[in-house]
Design a protein around this motif. Structure first.
Motif, PDB file in Angstrom:
ATOM      1  N   GLU A  13       0.822  -1.198   0.000  1.00  0.00           N
ATOM      2  CA  GLU A  13       0.000   0.000   0.000  1.00  0.00           C
ATOM      3  C   GLU A  13       0.858   1.250   0.000  1.00  0.00           C
ATOM      4  O   GLU A  13       1.795   1.385   0.748  1.00  0.00           O
ATOM      5  CB  GLU A  13      -0.912   0.005   1.225  1.00  0.00           C
ATOM      6  CG  GLU A  13      -1.954  -1.073   1.130  1.00  0.00           C
ATOM      7  CD  GLU A  13      -3.029  -0.906   2.177  1.00  0.00           C
ATOM      8  OE1 GLU A  13      -3.079   0.162   2.800  1.00  0.00           O
ATOM      9  OE2 GLU A  13      -3.795  -1.837   2.357  1.00  0.00           O
ATOM     10  N   TYR A  14       0.513   2.142  -0.868  1.00  0.00           N
ATOM     11  CA  TYR A  14       1.183   3.432  -0.914  1.00  0.00           C
ATOM     12  C   TYR A  14       0.085   4.451  -0.712  1.00  0.00           C
ATOM     13  O   TYR A  14      -0.735   4.682  -1.564  1.00  0.00           O
ATOM     14  CB  TYR A  14       1.850   3.592  -2.267  1.00  0.00           C
ATOM     15  CG  TYR A  14       2.744   4.797  -2.356  1.00  0.00           C
ATOM     16  CD1 TYR A  14       3.412   5.272  -1.233  1.00  0.00           C
ATOM     17  CD2 TYR A  14       2.938   5.426  -3.567  1.00  0.00           C
ATOM     18  CE1 TYR A  14       4.252   6.351  -1.336  1.00  0.00           C
ATOM     19  CE2 TYR A  14       3.784   6.510  -3.672  1.00  0.00           C
ATOM     20  CZ  TYR A  14       4.441   6.967  -2.555  1.00  0.00           C
ATOM     21  OH  TYR A  14       5.284   8.041  -2.665  1.00  0.00           O
ATOM     22  N   HIS A 198       7.857   4.882  -6.502  1.00  0.00           N
ATOM     23  CA  HIS A 198       7.654   4.047  -5.315  1.00  0.00           C
ATOM     24  C   HIS A 198       7.216   2.641  -5.722  1.00  0.00           C
ATOM     25  O   HIS A 198       7.774   1.642  -5.254  1.00  0.00           O
ATOM     26  CB  HIS A 198       6.603   4.706  -4.419  1.00  0.00           C
ATOM     27  CG  HIS A 198       6.318   3.968  -3.150  1.00  0.00           C
ATOM     28  ND1 HIS A 198       6.909   4.296  -1.945  1.00  0.00           N
ATOM     29  CD2 HIS A 198       5.498   2.914  -2.891  1.00  0.00           C
ATOM     30  CE1 HIS A 198       6.460   3.468  -1.006  1.00  0.00           C
ATOM     31  NE2 HIS A 198       5.594   2.615  -1.548  1.00  0.00           N
ATOM     32  N   HIS A 202       9.103  -1.108  -5.403  1.00  0.00           N
ATOM     33  CA  HIS A 202       8.583  -2.388  -4.894  1.00  0.00           C
ATOM     34  C   HIS A 202       8.773  -3.491  -5.929  1.00  0.00           C
ATOM     35  O   HIS A 202       9.178  -4.610  -5.594  1.00  0.00           O
ATOM     36  CB  HIS A 202       7.087  -2.268  -4.587  1.00  0.00           C
ATOM     37  CG  HIS A 202       6.774  -1.637  -3.263  1.00  0.00           C
ATOM     38  ND1 HIS A 202       7.440  -1.937  -2.099  1.00  0.00           N
ATOM     39  CD2 HIS A 202       5.824  -0.720  -2.924  1.00  0.00           C
ATOM     40  CE1 HIS A 202       6.935  -1.233  -1.099  1.00  0.00           C
ATOM     41  NE2 HIS A 202       5.950  -0.470  -1.578  1.00  0.00           N
TER      42      HIS A 202
HETATM   43 ZN   LIG Z   1       4.783   0.956  -0.636  1.00  0.00          ZN
END
Ligand SMILES: [Zn+2]
Length: 240
Positions: A13-14, A198, A202
Motif C-alpha cells: 500500500e502506498y 515508489h 517495490h
Molecule cells: Zn509501498
C-alpha cells in the motif's frame, strides 16, 4: 526437476494522507508517522497470486507460493533502503523488460516512463522496452480504479511488487522476477513520479523505509528522486 514459484504480488500500500497540501501532509505525517507505520505494517497483507506450471517433461513439477513480507521489518537505513526478505534470498539479474497494459492512459505512461528513466540512471538496473518472456525479468505497468470512500483516512495510490520464480535444484540461487507496478487512477495524485517511482521500487524488490527522504517511505512525501539509501538498497539486491 522441482520448480517452486515464490509469489510476491504484495499489493504494497502506498497511501496518501489528507489534507492534500504538501506542507499539511508533512506536518500530519510527522505527527502520525509512528502510529501510521505500525498500522500500515499490519495492513501490509501479501496477496498470493496462484500460478500454475505446465511441463512437457516426465518430471513432476511442484508449485509453491510463499510470501515473506508480513514478517519483514521496516528498518532504518544504515545499510540502505531495505529489500523484501524473499528478494534477499535470491540472485536476480539486473536487466528487465517492461511493457504497459493496453488500457494504461498516456499520462500514466509518462509518469511510469519518468520512473523507468530514474532507475536506469542509477546504472544498477537496466529496464528495456519489450514484453520479454518467462525466462527473463519483466515489469508490467498498469492502472486500476479503487475508491476508498469518503471516510477513508488514507488513500491507496498504487501497488507493486516482485514475483519470483526459481528452481530448487539451482545452487546459484538464481531467480526470475515477473513484477508489476500499478497506480490507482481514482486519485489524481497517483499520476505522479513520486508514486510511480515508489511502485517500481517495490517491483524491483525494495521494501518500505522509515526515512522520509526515501522514495520508499510508505506515505507520499512528494519525493521525486531516489535517495542515496535507495540506490544503496538497489545495489544490495543486484550487486550481490
Ligand atoms: Zn509501498
Amino acid at each position: 526437476m522441482l520448480l517452486f514459484v515464490l509469489s510476491g504480488i504484495f499489493l504494497a500500500e502506498y497511501t496518501d494522507v489528507l489534507p492534500t497540501t504538501l506542507q499539511a501532509q508533512i506536518v500530519t505525517n510527522l505527527s502520525k508517522s509512528k502510529n501510521y507505520l505500525e498500522s500500515a505494517f499490519d495492513e501490509y497483507v501479501p496477496k498470493i497470486k496462484s500460478l500454475t506450471n505446465s511441463t512437457n517433461t516426465a518430471t513432476e513439477d511442484t508449485t509453491k507460493q510463499e510470501t515473506a513480507t508480513s514478517q519483514d521489518k521496516q528498518t532504518g537505513s544504515a545499510n540502505g533502503t531495505p529489500a523484501f526478505s524473499m528478494v534477499n534470498k535470491f540472485v536476480l539479474g539486473n536487466v528487465y523488460y517492461y511493457h504497459f497494459t493496453k488500457k494504461t492512459p498516456k499520462a500514466a505512461r509518462q509518469a511510469f516512463n519518468d520512473a523507468i528513466y530514474a532507475y536506469n540512471q542509477t546504472g544498477v538496473v537496466k529496464l528495456i522496452a519489450g514484453k520479454g518472456n518467462s525466462s527473463v525479468n519483466t515489469v508490467a505497468f498498469s492502472v486500476y480504479y479503487k475508491d476508498e470512500g469518503q471516510r477513508a483516512q488514507t488513500l491507496e495510490l498504487g501497488t507493486g511488487g516482485p514475483e519470483l520464480t526459481y528452481k530448487t535444484n539451482d545452487p546459484s540461487k538464481a531467480a526470475i522476477n515477473h513484477a508489476s507496478a500499478k497506480i490507482n487512477m481514482t486519485y489524481p495524485e497517483s499520476v505522479s513520479d513520486s508514486v510511480t517511482m515508489h511502485e517500481l521500487g517495490h517491483a524491483l524488490g525494495l521494501n518500505h523505509s522509515t526515512e522520509t527522504s526515501s522514495i520508499m517511505y510508505p506515505t507520499n512525501q512528494g519525493v521525486k528522486s531516489l535517495s542515496e539509501d535507495d540506490v544503496a538498497g538497489l545495489k544490495n539486491i543486484y550487486n550481490k
